[in-house]
Design a protein around this motif. Structure first.
Motif, PDB file in Angstrom:
ATOM      1  N   SER A  89       0.832  -1.200   0.000  1.00  0.00           N
ATOM      2  CA  SER A  89       0.000   0.000   0.000  1.00  0.00           C
ATOM      3  C   SER A  89       0.866   1.250   0.000  1.00  0.00           C
ATOM      4  N   ASP A  90       0.595   2.124  -0.947  1.00  0.00           N
ATOM      5  CA  ASP A  90       1.245   3.442  -0.982  1.00  0.00           C
ATOM      6  C   ASP A  90       0.195   4.522  -0.730  1.00  0.00           C
ATOM      7  N   MET A  91      -0.887   4.126  -0.043  1.00  0.00           N
ATOM      8  CA  MET A  91      -2.001   5.043   0.190  1.00  0.00           C
ATOM      9  C   MET A  91      -1.637   6.146   1.184  1.00  0.00           C
ATOM     10  N   ALA A  92      -2.276   7.277   0.986  1.00  0.00           N
ATOM     11  CA  ALA A  92      -2.186   8.385   1.945  1.00  0.00           C
ATOM     12  C   ALA A  92      -3.567   9.016   2.056  1.00  0.00           C
ATOM     13  N   ALA A  93      -3.995   9.279   3.276  1.00  0.00           N
ATOM     14  CA  ALA A  93      -5.287   9.930   3.478  1.00  0.00           C
ATOM     15  C   ALA A  93      -5.237  11.360   2.952  1.00  0.00           C
ATOM     16  N   SER A  94      -6.372  11.885   2.573  1.00  0.00           N
ATOM     17  CA  SER A  94      -6.438  13.263   2.078  1.00  0.00           C
ATOM     18  C   SER A  94      -5.880  14.228   3.123  1.00  0.00           C
ATOM     19  N   ALA A  95      -5.033  15.134   2.664  1.00  0.00           N
ATOM     20  CA  ALA A  95      -4.389  16.077   3.584  1.00  0.00           C
ATOM     21  C   ALA A  95      -5.381  17.109   4.094  1.00  0.00           C
ATOM     22  N   SER A  96      -5.300  17.384   5.388  1.00  0.00           N
ATOM     23  CA  SER A  96      -6.171  18.382   6.005  1.00  0.00           C
ATOM     24  C   SER A  96      -5.447  19.704   6.214  1.00  0.00           C
ATOM     25  N   LYS A 109      -0.861  18.941  10.593  1.00  0.00           N
ATOM     26  CA  LYS A 109       0.148  17.893  10.581  1.00  0.00           C
ATOM     27  C   LYS A 109      -0.231  16.698  11.460  1.00  0.00           C
ATOM     28  N   GLN A 110      -0.667  16.961  12.682  1.00  0.00           N
ATOM     29  CA  GLN A 110      -0.977  15.867  13.599  1.00  0.00           C
ATOM     30  C   GLN A 110      -2.192  15.075  13.129  1.00  0.00           C
ATOM     31  N   THR A 111      -3.205  15.784  12.613  1.00  0.00           N
ATOM     32  CA  THR A 111      -4.397  15.106  12.090  1.00  0.00           C
ATOM     33  C   THR A 111      -4.045  14.229  10.907  1.00  0.00           C
ATOM     34  N   ASP A 112      -3.233  14.754   9.998  1.00  0.00           N
ATOM     35  CA  ASP A 112      -2.827  13.985   8.827  1.00  0.00           C
ATOM     36  C   ASP A 112      -2.046  12.741   9.238  1.00  0.00           C
ATOM     37  N   HIS A 113      -1.198  12.896  10.244  1.00  0.00           N
ATOM     38  CA  HIS A 113      -0.415  11.757  10.734  1.00  0.00           C
ATOM     39  C   HIS A 113      -1.339  10.670  11.281  1.00  0.00           C
ATOM     40  N   MET A 114      -2.307  11.063  12.074  1.00  0.00           N
ATOM     41  CA  MET A 114      -3.229  10.091  12.669  1.00  0.00           C
ATOM     42  C   MET A 114      -4.058   9.394  11.585  1.00  0.00           C
ATOM     43  N   ARG A 115      -4.452  10.152  10.568  1.00  0.00           N
ATOM     44  CA  ARG A 115      -5.261   9.573   9.492  1.00  0.00           C
ATOM     45  C   ARG A 115      -4.496   8.511   8.711  1.00  0.00           C
ATOM     46  N   ILE A 116      -3.253   8.816   8.359  1.00  0.00           N
ATOM     47  CA  ILE A 116      -2.505   7.852   7.556  1.00  0.00           C
ATOM     48  C   ILE A 116      -2.125   6.637   8.390  1.00  0.00           C
ATOM     49  N   MET A 117      -1.891   6.831   9.690  1.00  0.00           N
ATOM     50  CA  MET A 117      -1.578   5.685  10.542  1.00  0.00           C
ATOM     51  C   MET A 117      -2.800   4.782  10.693  1.00  0.00           C
ATOM     52  N   ALA A 118      -3.981   5.387  10.791  1.00  0.00           N
ATOM     53  CA  ALA A 118      -5.217   4.596  10.884  1.00  0.00           C
ATOM     54  C   ALA A 118      -5.432   3.817   9.587  1.00  0.00           C
ATOM     55  N   LEU A 119      -5.139   4.453   8.457  1.00  0.00           N
ATOM     56  CA  LEU A 119      -5.282   3.799   7.161  1.00  0.00           C
ATOM     57  C   LEU A 119      -4.296   2.634   7.037  1.00  0.00           C
ATOM     58  N   CYS A 120      -3.087   2.857   7.500  1.00  0.00           N
ATOM     59  CA  CYS A 120      -2.062   1.823   7.430  1.00  0.00           C
ATOM     60  C   CYS A 120      -2.422   0.645   8.340  1.00  0.00           C
ATOM     61  N   GLU A 121      -2.956   0.936   9.509  1.00  0.00           N
ATOM     62  CA  GLU A 121      -3.353  -0.127  10.429  1.00  0.00           C
ATOM     63  C   GLU A 121      -4.504  -0.945   9.826  1.00  0.00           C
TER      64      GLU A 121
END
Length: 238
Positions: free
Chosen positions: A148-155, A158-170
């Motif tokens: 997976s090379d996915m990334a959640a849409s940027a908000s 920084k902290q929100t984006d980090h949490m989103r991509i980590m949730a997606l990765c999990e």
């Protein structure tokens, strides 16, 4: 003429400067300037890849060798298809490497992907109930690699984006637990930022080796890195 270059051309790197056009934000101008000066963007055009991200996968596979001939590969969030292109060649999906096993490459994404010889791409939300079963049906069995090379849409936060991509990765990791064959490999993009510990623990429980790496093609000013988890134990552990 002596043939010696006295103008200074060729003796220094040339960098394209982009002027800020009316109606274009500074951030857009800086992005465009970076694209024009990015050697991986130029290489992708030259080599026929659908994006510079293809080189990240090439570099990861050169180091960890998970895309072997005959492997069954699932690419989550596969658009525009650069990772699919790499996988098709490496797993011999077109059978061009005579005497080598022929692999299978399957991509899923929320949007349609331009057809690619050697790969099959489906419109599917991997978070949907039953998505794992559907993917295994398409594959005709379990996968050897989930990537997976996915990334959640940027908000913009920084902290929100980090949490989103980590949730997606999990979520991608849990999907991998459901579709991977024993000794399989999981590869995914993460962002450095302090919330990786939970994911690392989860992966170490389910894989024999977990590596964290920033491939050369990943921009130095980006906080992204990749996790490569190998040797799937065969079942998720709570």
């Amino acid at each position: 003429m002596t043939g010696k270059n006295t103008s200074g051309r060729g003796q220094r790197d040339l960098k394209v400067k982009v002027k800020t056009a009316r109606g274009r934000k500074l951030s857009s101008t800086l992005w465009l300037e970076r694209q024009l000066n990015d050697p991986y963007v130029a290489a992708a055009r030259r080599d026929g890849y659908r994006g510079r991200a293809a080189y990240k996968l090439l570099e990861l596979d050169d180091k960890y060798r998970f895309l072997v001939p005959g492997a069954r590969v699932v690419d989550l969030g596969c658009a525009p298809g650069g990772w699919l292109q790499v996988a098709v060649v490496r797993v011999n999906a077109l059978g061009e490497k005579k005497g080598k096993r022929v692999g299978t490459v399957l991509g899923v994404d929320l949007q349609e992907v331009e057809p690619l010889a050697g790969a099959t791409a489906h419109v599917l939300d991997f978070l949907d109930e039953g998505a794992d079963g559907q993917v295994k049906d398409w594959l005709g069995g379990s996968a050897d690699v989930v990537m997976s090379d996915m990334a959640a849409s940027a908000s913009g936060h920084k902290q929100t984006d980090h949490m989103r991509i980590m949730a997606l990765c999990e979520a991608a990791a849990h999907f991998a637990f459901d579709v991977l064959d024993e000794n399989g490999t999981f590869v995914a993009k993460v962002l450095a930022g302090g919330a990786e510990a939970e994911l690392q623990q989860l992966l170490k429980q389910n894989f024999r080796k977990v590596a964290n790496v920033k491939p050369p093609a990943s921009r130095s000013d980006s906080s992204e890195k990749y996790v490569v988890a190998t040797g799937f134990r065969g079942q998720a552990k709570d």
